[in-house]
Design an enzyme around this catalytic site. Structure first.
Site, mmCIF file in Angstrom:
data_model
loop_
_atom_site.group_PDB
_atom_site.id
_atom_site.type_symbol
_atom_site.label_atom_id
_atom_site.label_comp_id
_atom_site.label_asym_id
_atom_site.label_seq_id
_atom_site.Cartn_x
_atom_site.Cartn_y
_atom_site.Cartn_z
ATOM 1 N N GLU A 193 39.884 52.239 20.836
ATOM 2 C CA GLU A 193 39.773 52.280 22.292
ATOM 3 C C GLU A 193 41.089 52.526 23.005
ATOM 4 O O GLU A 193 41.108 52.831 24.195
ATOM 5 C CB GLU A 193 39.107 51.005 22.832
ATOM 6 C CG GLU A 193 39.867 49.735 22.634
ATOM 7 C CD GLU A 193 39.304 48.919 21.490
ATOM 8 O OE1 GLU A 193 39.347 47.685 21.590
ATOM 9 O OE2 GLU A 193 38.827 49.498 20.500
ATOM 10 N N ASN A 194 42.213 52.397 22.283
ATOM 11 C CA ASN A 194 43.487 52.696 22.947
ATOM 12 C C ASN A 194 43.767 54.194 23.005
ATOM 13 O O ASN A 194 44.774 54.609 23.565
ATOM 14 C CB ASN A 194 44.644 51.956 22.276
ATOM 15 C CG ASN A 194 44.834 52.351 20.831
ATOM 16 O OD1 ASN A 194 43.874 52.620 20.125
ATOM 17 N ND2 ASN A 194 46.065 52.357 20.367
#
Length: 220
Positions: free
Chosen positions: A49-50
């Protein structure tokens, strides 16, 4: 069960839930073991998700320093051939838009309604809830990969006591004792580790389990 075997046993069973081409987000810890046990011919797109689409293998120790790519937990990571970087806004757009097929994560507590608590223990310092709240409502399927108890205390409860991550979000729970499906009727024990009896699984679980009439042994 030998404690040294538990995490790999769970990861092997979770891997059987994944299909070729699935876009999968892995939580920190135990879930990161899952790709090592995929069925032959199953290739995943791992999303971090980063901002990584196509997360690669964990770097070897000699490649970790200096490292310039990290996963969402801040650990050394890599990008697989054909992978790409995107910014955080686009990454969460993919998650919230329902484009992640499966998210696999751990839990502090889960209850009979599929409610999940996994982001904070009151009084303990944490950097933030991370992406878990978005992932468990945005992914098409939510799998918990976790040990059945914590220091002997049940983690599968009638009702979560810790602050919720999200409600009615969990689809499947995989522990070293069994595979439990969350259904409108309750928690259904579908598969069991042959080292345990249904009575032993229930004794380690606060919530009432419905033992499937088609209960089978886990093939991990």
């Amino acid at each position: 069960m030998d404690r040294g075997l538990i995490k790999d046993y769970i990861a092997k069973r979770v891997a059987k839930e994944l299909k070729d081409g699935d876009v999968v987000n892995l939580g920190i810890g135990l879930p990161t073991l899952v790709p090592s046990y995929l069925t032959e011919g199953v290739n995943l797109v791992l999303q971090s998700e980063n901002g990584i689409i196509g997360t690669g293998a964990k770097p070897s120790p000699e490649d970790e320093q200096p490292f310039y790519v990290t996963d969402a937990g801040g650990r050394p990571s890599s990008v697989a051939p054909g992978g790409s970087f995107i910014d955080s806004a686009v990454s969460f757009g993919l998650i919230r838009g329902g484009h992640v097929d499966v998210t696999i994560l751990g839990a502090l507590e889960v209850d009979e309604k599929g409610n999940l608590s996994n982001w904070i223990i009151p009084g303990k310092m944490v950097p933030g809830m991370g992406g878990a709240m978005d992932l468990v409502v945005g992914a098409k399927k939510v799998i918990l990969a976790m040990e059945h108890t914590a220091k002997g205390a049940p983690k599968i409860l009638k009702e979560c006591r810790l602050p919720y991550t999200a409600v009615n979000c969990v689809d499947l729970i995989v522990t070293e004792m069994g595979v439990i499906e969350v259904t409108p009727a309750g928690l259904v024990l579908k598969e069991i580790n042959p080292e345990f009896s249904p009575e032993q699984v229930q004794a380690a679980t606060e919530a009432e389990l419905i033992v499937s009439p088609n209960l089978v042994h886990i093939q991990a």
